[in-house]
Design a protein around this motif. Structure first.
Motif, PDB file in Angstrom:
ATOM      1  N   ALA A 100       0.815  -1.215   0.000  1.00  0.00           N
ATOM      2  CA  ALA A 100       0.000   0.000   0.000  1.00  0.00           C
ATOM      3  C   ALA A 100       0.848   1.265   0.000  1.00  0.00           C
ATOM      4  O   ALA A 100       0.316   2.365  -0.073  1.00  0.00           O
ATOM      5  CB  ALA A 100      -0.922   0.008   1.223  1.00  0.00           C
ATOM      6  N   HIS A 101       2.153   1.103   0.094  1.00  0.00           N
ATOM      7  CA  HIS A 101       3.024   2.278   0.143  1.00  0.00           C
ATOM      8  C   HIS A 101       4.264   2.037  -0.717  1.00  0.00           C
ATOM      9  O   HIS A 101       4.717   0.909  -0.885  1.00  0.00           O
ATOM     10  CB  HIS A 101       3.456   2.589   1.587  1.00  0.00           C
ATOM     11  N   ARG A 102       4.781   3.116  -1.214  1.00  0.00           N
ATOM     12  CA  ARG A 102       6.059   3.080  -1.912  1.00  0.00           C
ATOM     13  C   ARG A 102       6.782   4.386  -1.605  1.00  0.00           C
ATOM     14  O   ARG A 102       6.156   5.433  -1.459  1.00  0.00           O
ATOM     15  CB  ARG A 102       5.892   2.923  -3.422  1.00  0.00           C
ATOM     16  N   ARG A 103       8.077   4.297  -1.477  1.00  0.00           N
ATOM     17  CA  ARG A 103       8.855   5.482  -1.139  1.00  0.00           C
ATOM     18  C   ARG A 103       9.449   6.061  -2.412  1.00  0.00           C
ATOM     19  O   ARG A 103      10.354   5.473  -3.011  1.00  0.00           O
ATOM     20  CB  ARG A 103       9.985   5.145  -0.163  1.00  0.00           C
ATOM     21  N   LEU A 104       8.909   7.192  -2.840  1.00  0.00           N
ATOM     22  CA  LEU A 104       9.473   7.882  -3.985  1.00  0.00           C
ATOM     23  C   LEU A 104      10.808   8.493  -3.581  1.00  0.00           C
ATOM     24  O   LEU A 104      10.942   9.062  -2.497  1.00  0.00           O
ATOM     25  CB  LEU A 104       8.521   8.979  -4.467  1.00  0.00           C
ATOM     26  N   THR A 105      11.791   8.363  -4.443  1.00  0.00           N
ATOM     27  CA  THR A 105      13.093   8.936  -4.146  1.00  0.00           C
ATOM     28  C   THR A 105      12.970  10.454  -4.144  1.00  0.00           C
ATOM     29  O   THR A 105      12.618  11.057  -5.152  1.00  0.00           O
ATOM     30  CB  THR A 105      14.138   8.508  -5.188  1.00  0.00           C
ATOM     31  N   PRO A 106      13.226  11.097  -3.006  1.00  0.00           N
ATOM     32  CA  PRO A 106      13.074  12.559  -2.956  1.00  0.00           C
ATOM     33  C   PRO A 106      14.172  13.256  -3.742  1.00  0.00           C
ATOM     34  O   PRO A 106      15.278  12.729  -3.907  1.00  0.00           O
ATOM     35  CB  PRO A 106      13.169  12.875  -1.465  1.00  0.00           C
ATOM     36  N   HIS A 107      13.850  14.433  -4.213  1.00  0.00           N
ATOM     37  CA  HIS A 107      14.842  15.264  -4.907  1.00  0.00           C
ATOM     38  C   HIS A 107      15.464  16.200  -3.880  1.00  0.00           C
ATOM     39  O   HIS A 107      14.762  16.948  -3.207  1.00  0.00           O
ATOM     40  CB  HIS A 107      14.172  16.066  -6.021  1.00  0.00           C
ATOM     41  N   ILE A 108      16.771  16.162  -3.744  1.00  0.00           N
ATOM     42  CA  ILE A 108      17.472  17.047  -2.829  1.00  0.00           C
ATOM     43  C   ILE A 108      17.955  18.245  -3.628  1.00  0.00           C
ATOM     44  O   ILE A 108      18.830  18.129  -4.488  1.00  0.00           O
ATOM     45  CB  ILE A 108      18.649  16.328  -2.138  1.00  0.00           C
ATOM     46  N   TYR A 109      17.368  19.393  -3.351  1.00  0.00           N
ATOM     47  CA  TYR A 109      17.666  20.604  -4.117  1.00  0.00           C
ATOM     48  C   TYR A 109      19.076  21.115  -3.814  1.00  0.00           C
ATOM     49  O   TYR A 109      19.530  21.111  -2.668  1.00  0.00           O
ATOM     50  CB  TYR A 109      16.666  21.711  -3.769  1.00  0.00           C
ATOM     51  N   THR A 110      19.735  21.568  -4.859  1.00  0.00           N
ATOM     52  CA  THR A 110      21.011  22.254  -4.687  1.00  0.00           C
ATOM     53  C   THR A 110      20.728  23.732  -4.402  1.00  0.00           C
ATOM     54  O   THR A 110      19.606  24.222  -4.591  1.00  0.00           O
ATOM     55  CB  THR A 110      21.873  22.141  -5.946  1.00  0.00           C
ATOM     56  N   LEU A 246       7.162  19.619  -4.312  1.00  0.00           N
ATOM     57  CA  LEU A 246       7.126  20.686  -3.325  1.00  0.00           C
ATOM     58  C   LEU A 246       7.588  20.167  -1.969  1.00  0.00           C
ATOM     59  O   LEU A 246       8.347  20.823  -1.254  1.00  0.00           O
ATOM     60  CB  LEU A 246       5.705  21.248  -3.237  1.00  0.00           C
ATOM     61  N   TYR A 247       7.158  18.961  -1.607  1.00  0.00           N
ATOM     62  CA  TYR A 247       7.494  18.391  -0.304  1.00  0.00           C
ATOM     63  C   TYR A 247       8.979  18.043  -0.196  1.00  0.00           C
ATOM     64  O   TYR A 247       9.497  17.848   0.907  1.00  0.00           O
ATOM     65  CB  TYR A 247       6.650  17.144  -0.055  1.00  0.00           C
TER      66      TYR A 247
END
Length: 318
Positions: A100-110, A246-247
């Motif tokens: 029921a869940h999956r962890r999307l790889t977050p984007h780490i902003y420069t 955004l998150y």
């Protein structure tokens, strides 16, 4: 033995009990109301059955595998609650519809990307309206504090103490409130925005801190749409590694804070609980969710492991 005669009565009892314990259950509550409507449309009576739950979970034509599994996951705790009063209740098996869940790889902003994001917000239309300034200030605040998007949008003017550089974040996740200290540059940016807001909307009595051009509070839907416009303008929609969200600004704040502590030689065993409190987490394990293995952190971890191995297993200092 329960005294419930309808599914609506069961849902109301469950939501009332959970909310008294501090759970908001906004989305889950809406989903369970739909489950009630589905049960009524099927003419269902009596306790919950696993078949009814599975049929409802799979009923939405717009839901993919993850969506169907999440719908079933909403019914499971509700069924467990009902089972305490109605022995005939059937609890849907865990994992019956897959994960029921999956962890999307977050984007780490420069730093450069954050500068581009803020510049893109400043270029929004109308050029002479409040929207560009509201989005620019909102995005800057998210990057500088790691606030949840909802926390920033729910700030009231009285919650922003510019004299002391302090935010009061009220009744957020799990009904917790906390104070969030600000860097001087963040306080200055908020002060500049507040002055501009008063100039553009001098007659407004709206208590919300972030406003739209019509004087109403800036909502999540409007903020998300503006962010999507900026992302498209910057060409980030076509990023091969995935579109920044955004998150992801919250993920970025947590990772960059940890990296700075590593570089400063700060004891992370003592520092991470502080970060967890600052971010408004109930458990420190929730904070680790945000600490994505970015290359800089992996490099440091690799160096520490190498020192640990060379020392024969003794604790290595960062």
């Amino acid at each position: 033995m329960s005294h419930w005669s309808t599914m609506q009565e069961r849902v109301t009892a469950y939501l009332t009990a959970r909310r008294r314990l501090g759970y908001a259950l906004r989305i889950e509550g809406e989903q369970l109301q739909r489950f009630t409507q589905f049960a009524d449309a099927r003419g269902h009576s009596g306790p919950i059955t696993a078949q009814l739950a599975l049929e409802w979970a799979c009923a939405s034509a717009r839901s993919g595998p993850i969506g169907r599994a999440r719908r079933l996951e909403v019914v499971r705790p509700f069924a467990k609650f009902c089972a305490a009063f109605e022995a005939e209740t059937q609890i849907p098996p865990a994992g019956a519809l897959g994960p029921a869940h999956r962890r999307l790889t977050p984007h780490i902003y420069t730093d450069e990307e954050i500068d581009q994001l803020l510049a893109g917000a400043g270029a929004l239309t109308p050029a002479r309206g409040l929207r560009p300034a509201s989005m620019q200030c909102l995005l800057g605040l998210l990057a500088a504090t790691g606030l949840r998007v909802s926390e920033a949008l729910h700030l009231q003017r009285a919650d922003v103490d510019l004299a002391r550089g302090l935010l009061c974040v009220r009744q957020t996740k799990f009904c917790k409130s906390r104070y969030v200290p600000l860097h001087l540059t963040a306080s200055a940016a908020l002060s500049e925005y507040a002055q501009l807001r008063e100039q553009r909307l001098p007659l407004s009595r709206e208590p919300a801190f972030f406003l739209r051009d019509d004087g109403r509070p800036l909502g999540y839907a409007q903020a998300l749409y503006a962010f999507h416009c900026i992302r498209t303008q910057l060409g980030w929609d076509r990023a091969p590694e995935g579109r920044p969200r955004l998150y992801d600004l919250r993920h970025t704040f947590a990772c960059r804070r940890l990296l700075a502590w590593y570089q400063e030689g700060i004891d992370l065993a003592c520092a991470v609980p502080l970060l967890s409190t600052y971010l408004g987490h109930v458990k420190v394990t929730d904070t680790y969710w945000y600490l994505t293995a970015i290359p800089a952190l992996m490099s440091i971890a690799g160096e520490r492991f190498e020192r640990l191995a060379q020392s024969g297993g003794a604790e290595a200092t960062p």
